[in-house]
Design a protein around this motif. Sequence first.
Motif, PDB file in Angstrom:
ATOM      1  N   TYR A 190     -42.656  74.490  -6.225  1.00  0.00           N
ATOM      2  CA  TYR A 190     -43.326  73.684  -5.194  1.00  0.00           C
ATOM      3  C   TYR A 190     -44.782  73.430  -5.588  1.00  0.00           C
ATOM      4  O   TYR A 190     -45.512  74.351  -5.938  1.00  0.00           O
ATOM      5  N   PHE A 191     -45.172  72.161  -5.535  1.00  0.00           N
ATOM      6  CA  PHE A 191     -46.548  71.786  -5.875  1.00  0.00           C
ATOM      7  C   PHE A 191     -46.918  70.604  -4.978  1.00  0.00           C
ATOM      8  O   PHE A 191     -46.376  69.503  -5.130  1.00  0.00           O
ATOM      9  N   SER A 192     -47.815  70.835  -4.025  1.00  0.00           N
ATOM     10  CA  SER A 192     -48.022  69.847  -2.972  1.00  0.00           C
ATOM     11  C   SER A 192     -48.359  68.444  -3.481  1.00  0.00           C
ATOM     12  O   SER A 192     -47.819  67.471  -2.978  1.00  0.00           O
TER      13      SER A 192
ATOM     14  N   ASN B  66     -43.483  61.589 -15.198  1.00  0.00           N
ATOM     15  CA  ASN B  66     -44.384  62.199 -16.193  1.00  0.00           C
ATOM     16  C   ASN B  66     -45.838  62.221 -15.751  1.00  0.00           C
ATOM     17  O   ASN B  66     -46.725  62.455 -16.564  1.00  0.00           O
ATOM     18  N   ARG B  67     -46.066  61.948 -14.511  1.00  0.00           N
ATOM     19  CA  ARG B  67     -47.462  61.906 -14.062  1.00  0.00           C
ATOM     20  C   ARG B  67     -48.154  63.257 -14.294  1.00  0.00           C
ATOM     21  O   ARG B  67     -47.585  64.323 -14.031  1.00  0.00           O
ATOM     22  N   VAL B  68     -49.377  63.200 -14.805  1.00  0.00           N
ATOM     23  CA  VAL B  68     -50.117  64.434 -15.083  1.00  0.00           C
ATOM     24  C   VAL B  68     -51.104  64.668 -13.931  1.00  0.00           C
ATOM     25  O   VAL B  68     -51.781  63.743 -13.494  1.00  0.00           O
ATOM     26  N   TYR B  69     -51.146  65.905 -13.465  1.00  0.00           N
ATOM     27  CA  TYR B  69     -52.049  66.247 -12.359  1.00  0.00           C
ATOM     28  C   TYR B  69     -53.181  67.137 -12.882  1.00  0.00           C
ATOM     29  O   TYR B  69     -53.067  67.742 -13.953  1.00  0.00           O
ATOM     30  N   SER B  70     -54.229  67.242 -12.086  1.00  0.00           N
ATOM     31  CA  SER B  70     -55.372  68.051 -12.525  1.00  0.00           C
ATOM     32  C   SER B  70     -55.043  69.547 -12.479  1.00  0.00           C
ATOM     33  O   SER B  70     -55.752  70.362 -13.023  1.00  0.00           O
ATOM     34  N   ALA B  71     -53.954  69.908 -11.793  1.00  0.00           N
ATOM     35  CA  ALA B  71     -53.539  71.323 -11.759  1.00  0.00           C
ATOM     36  C   ALA B  71     -52.055  71.377 -12.092  1.00  0.00           C
ATOM     37  O   ALA B  71     -51.331  70.399 -11.888  1.00  0.00           O
ATOM     38  N   ILE B  72     -51.615  72.498 -12.634  1.00  0.00           N
ATOM     39  CA  ILE B  72     -50.169  72.662 -12.823  1.00  0.00           C
ATOM     40  C   ILE B  72     -49.758  74.015 -12.226  1.00  0.00           C
ATOM     41  O   ILE B  72     -50.548  74.962 -12.214  1.00  0.00           O
ATOM     42  N   VAL B  73     -48.532  74.057 -11.706  1.00  0.00           N
ATOM     43  CA  VAL B  73     -48.031  75.331 -11.174  1.00  0.00           C
ATOM     44  C   VAL B  73     -47.179  75.955 -12.264  1.00  0.00           C
ATOM     45  O   VAL B  73     -46.182  75.371 -12.691  1.00  0.00           O
ATOM     46  N   LYS B  74     -47.590  77.124 -12.757  1.00  0.00           N
ATOM     47  CA  LYS B  74     -46.840  77.747 -13.854  1.00  0.00           C
ATOM     48  C   LYS B  74     -45.767  78.668 -13.319  1.00  0.00           C
ATOM     49  O   LYS B  74     -44.700  78.815 -13.877  1.00  0.00           O
TER      50      LYS B  74
END
Length: 367
Positions: free
Chosen positions: A79-81, A201-209
């Motif tokens: 989950y990543f808002s 493939n959108r890149v976000y400023s944060a990633i949930v590992k």
Amino acid sequence: MSEALLDYRDVWVYLQREGNQLSKESLELLAAGRKVADKLGQRLVGLIMGHDLGDIAGAAVAYGADEVICVDHPSLANYFSLRYIDILASLVRERKPNAFIFLATEIGKDLAPRLAYRVRTGLATDNIELEVEDYYNPQLKETFKNLMIQIRPDFGTRVAKIYTPRHRPQMATIRPGNFRPSEADWSRKGKIERVEVHEPNRVYSAIVKEIRELPRTGVNLKDAQVVVSLGLGSLRDKDGNPRNPRDAYVLALKLKEAIERRYGLKTEIGASRALIYAELKELEGSITKENQVGQTGTTVSPSVYFALGISGALQHKVGMQKSKRIVAVNLDPNAPIFQIAHYPIVADVYEFLPEMIERLESGGSGK
Ligand SMILES: Cc1cc2nc3c(=O)[nH]c(=O)nc-3n(C[C@H](O)[C@H](O)[C@H](O)COP(=O)(O)OP(=O)(O)OC[C@H]3O[C@@H](n4cnc5c(N)ncnc54)[C@H](O)[C@@H]3O)c2cc1C
């Protein structure tokens, strides 16, 4: 209603999973959504996002959805808002639901306000009931037909009815524990649609590992079959003499053990917020925020709820009023808790508890 609003149709619910199943709360959400959809004469659409969703959609149909939209993609496994919101916002803009209801869970409380902001609509949070009514606005001198009315506790002793007539979707979160799930009907037919992920493939400023569950505390109020709750009434006895609240706690524990031994029912200790906020050193580590029942604590709906020395303020009642049987013990015959108690007992908790424990242990009926 303006022409533009007429384009919005259907009631959507945001479903959550627990492992490979729909969460228990999502079954309540489907029941709440079904009620609104039936009253509006519209379809109920479940939306579920994640990865490896299995047959969760089929279960949603069995519990009342007419249609399920599945967004299943490896990028949604954690989950990543920000990612979830992008997808939700594009679906809402494209498909225009009339109402969109979330659970007031951690995920629902994270998603719903972000989505409402993105699609420029309002949000009524923490509802305990939903209705459909016409609404006349005296300022606008206009009647709005068939609105979803959102009902939630307000400050003090009031319940607020919230009308959001001019924007769509009408958005709400509902508190778990207030709607009874429907019986599953596995013969129900519904449409299940799998939609492609928007910009995979959108890149976000944060990633949930990784997501790690917090260690569970010892208290599990939500799943308890019986809850024995203490309030500020445990601070004094019937003659007004100060009592050590630890005594009431120990008695409540004994009652819990007696019920578990006698009936095999999972029993937990609850408390009013006032007792917890009193920060009594005698109860340190024994009664904490985890035990709080109510609007800002946990909502419970056990088979039996004991309200011991609890006045029954609205904020407490909304967290326990759906219990199947409520036993209330209070010195004050006019205490508001008696309005919803099935077994109103005007008595001192320090007399009631030992007697109840004794009856259960000696094999009496406990009645
Ligand atoms: C925004 C907001 C959120 C809130 N959220 C919550 C919430 O989640 N949960 C919650 O509980 N509260 C919540 N509250 C607080 C709520 O309004 C009440 O203040 C609180 O529930 C009162 O707790 P109580 O019943 O233990 O205490 P009191 O209201 O003081 O009641 C004590 C009762 O005990 C009785 N009594 C006294 N001695 C005895 C005795 N010996 N034997 C039997 N009865 C006795 C008295 O007659 C009285 O009715 C919230 C308030 C606000 C403003």
